[in-house]
Enzyme design. Structure first.
Site, PDB file in Angstrom:
ATOM      1  N   CYS A  80       0.850  -1.204   0.000  1.00  0.00           N
ATOM      2  CA  CYS A  80       0.000   0.000   0.000  1.00  0.00           C
ATOM      3  C   CYS A  80       0.884   1.253   0.000  1.00  0.00           C
ATOM      4  O   CYS A  80       1.707   1.431   0.900  1.00  0.00           O
ATOM      5  CB  CYS A  80      -0.910  -0.029   1.220  1.00  0.00           C
ATOM      6  SG  CYS A  80      -2.126   1.282   1.195  1.00  0.00           S
ATOM      7  N   CYS A 139       0.227   2.626 -37.990  1.00  0.00           N
ATOM      8  CA  CYS A 139      -0.694   2.352 -39.107  1.00  0.00           C
ATOM      9  C   CYS A 139      -2.089   1.994 -38.587  1.00  0.00           C
ATOM     10  O   CYS A 139      -2.232   1.084 -37.767  1.00  0.00           O
ATOM     11  CB  CYS A 139      -0.143   1.199 -39.949  1.00  0.00           C
ATOM     12  SG  CYS A 139      -1.300   0.698 -41.248  1.00  0.00           S
TER      13      CYS A 139
HETATM   14  S1  SF4 Z   1      -0.304   4.943 -45.501  1.00  0.00           S
HETATM   15 FE1  SF4 Z   1      -1.061   2.868 -45.607  1.00  0.00          FE
HETATM   16  S2  SF4 Z   1       0.527   1.622 -44.668  1.00  0.00           S
HETATM   17 FE2  SF4 Z   1       0.925   3.736 -44.128  1.00  0.00          FE
HETATM   18  S3  SF4 Z   1      -0.063   4.037 -42.156  1.00  0.00           S
HETATM   19 FE3  SF4 Z   1      -1.552   4.647 -43.670  1.00  0.00          FE
HETATM   20  S4  SF4 Z   1      -2.690   2.777 -44.110  1.00  0.00           S
HETATM   21 FE4  SF4 Z   1      -0.880   2.166 -43.043  1.00  0.00          FE
END
Ligand code: SF4
Ligand code: FMN
Ligand code: SF4
Length: 421
Positions: free
Chosen positions: A135, A389
């Site tokens: 704690c 992405c």
């Molecule tokens: S451009 Fe295409 S590969 Fe690059 S982050 Fe965007 S979706 Fe993903």
């Protein structure tokens, strides 16, 4: 269906899912309902000398669309009378003899105090004890909790005092507010602990109100550091569990805690060396019924893998976790972009161009279509583009054929050391 029964240092339960010592285990009413819902065990909210709690005590980080990505509290141990708790523990154990009831305890660092609480709790019939050395607030100011848990000698001595009289298995719960978790885990083992559990909460301040300039939460205009938990702390907890699991000087079973919200989290902890897991924040967020999905998910996973007992997965990933110096310097992955899936948002291009190795090219096809391509010879395989992405499957990290023999940093240094001798 795979066998989910588990045994942590002699404490048996029908499945590896326990409630952690916290608000969900504050009373017999709650623990009994939790067992009905499917939880295999519960660590009762910490018992000790009577305390006073403050009002306004929880706060959370909501991150983008996820509510309660992190949770913070300035609550102390139980504020209910010891007698009342002991009566309810006794009744609950009688009703659920096959479920694990472990009682968390915390007292001043005095031998007679530990002896007294251990005897009183064990007299009513429990499956084990958990010593709360974690704690981080309130109790620590009084020499208990993490104040003891941050000093290996103090933790070892108090564990030893408990073991002098304890008849049931003793789990020592560790604080993550320490530089090297292994040092404190080793001290627990040295003191005679039968198992360790980790992590308790991490020192934290959720935020500051920009209008009132008060901390969040605050108690009549004053704030104090709290303990952080929930999904945000899972990576920290998982690493600490793994570090203890691969330390031979620890060598005792582990109960994994910290940010576990579903069966996948739980399975990761078990693969990294935990015999079973404990959950708090996810239950405070969603209620006891989440255990149904946890049981189903784990069962299905084991069946898919052809594994007949959950105990067979414990520690299976531990050999894959090592020090940086043992990683192969010649292993190489590169990013590959799938034009058919890519939505041309350019997030990967910006990430690589601004903060990595400038190896994503913006190209144009003969038909005038723009597309991105990774210059593989310059890609260092950092993964950043695939992390940012937004489109599943648009970037894959691909392993390249290794033209060189595996060579770790440690091996390389050893070879260099022999040169010129
Ligand atoms: S451009 Fe295409 S590969 Fe690059 S982050 Fe965007 S979706 Fe993903
Ligand atoms: C409101 C609150 C109260 C807690 N009280 C205790 C306690 O009395 N004893 C204890 O050992 N841990 C206590 N904890 C810590 C939890 O048992 C657990 O270690 C921590 O929350 C990490 O797990 P989680 O990420 O699943 O929440 C408390 C946590 C919260 C959020
Ligand atoms: S893996 Fe790293 S270096 Fe390679 S393309 Fe992606 S961001 Fe650039």
């Amino acid at each position: 269906m795979a066998d989910l029964k588990m045994n942590l240092a002699g404490i048996k339960s029908p499945n590896p899912f326990w409630l952690a010592s916290a608000p969900p285990t504050n009373s017999g009413y709650q623990v009994q309902r939790a067992f009905e819902a499917g939880w295999g065990g519960a660590v009762w909210k910490t018992l000790g000398d009577p305390i006073l709690n403050v009002s306004s005590r929880f706060a959370a980080v909501h991150f983008n669309s996820q509510r309660v990505a992190g949770f913070n509290n300035i609550e102390l141990i139980t504020d209910r009378p010891l007698e009342e708790n002991l009566k309810e523990i006794y009744e609950t154990k009688k009703l659920y003899p096959d479920h694990a009831i472990v009682v968390s305890i915390m007292v001043e660092p005095k031998q007679e105090k530990w002896h007294e609480i251990v005897k009183r709790v064990e007299d009513i019939g429990v499956d084990g004890l958990e010593l709360n050395f974690g704690c981080p607030h309130g109790m620590a100011e009084r020499g208990m909790g993490s104040a003891s848990g941050q000093v290996p000698e103090l933790l070892e001595k108090q564990t030893y005092w408990v073991k002098e009289v304890a008849q049931t298995p003793v789990i020592v719960k560790l604080t993550p507010n320490i530089t090297d978790i292994k040092a404190i885990a080793e001290a627990a083992a040295q003191g005679g602990a039968d198992a360790i559990s980790l992590i308790n909460t991490i020192n934290s301040l959720i935020g500051v109100d920009l209008d009132t300039w008060n901390t969040i939460p605050h108690v009549g205009g004053k704030g104090a550091h709290g303990g952080y938990c929930g999904p945000a702390v899972k990576p920290i907890a998982l690493n600490m569990v793994a570090e203890c699991a691969r330390d031979e000087r620890v060598g005792i079973p582990i109960s994994g805690i910290g940010g576990i919200s579903n069966w996948k989290d739980a399975t990761e902890f078990m693969l990294m060396g935990a015999t079973g897991v404990q959950v708090c924040t996810a239950v405070m967020h969603h209620g006891f019924s989440i255990v149904e999905d946890m049981i189903d998910g784990l069962s299905n996973y084991l069946d898919r893998k052809g594994i007949t007992s959950v105990t067979d997965i414990i520690g299976k990933s531990v050999p894959n976790y090592s020090d940086w110096g043992n990683l192969d310097l010649n292993y190489k992955v590169v990013a590959r972009i799938n034009k058919d899936v890519c939505i041309n948002c350019n997030k990967c291009y910006i990430a690589c161009e601004d903060t990595s190795h400038q190896c994503i090219e913006m190209l144009e096809s003969s038909g005038g279509d723009k597309y991105l391509e990774v210059r593989e010879e310059d890609c260092v395989g950092c993964n950043l583009c695939s992390i940012v992405c937004p489109e599943e499957g648009a970037i894959s990290m691909v392993e390249l054929e290794n033209e060189h023999k595996s060579m770790t940093w440690n091996e390389r240094q050893a070879v260099i050391g022999t040169l010129g001798k």
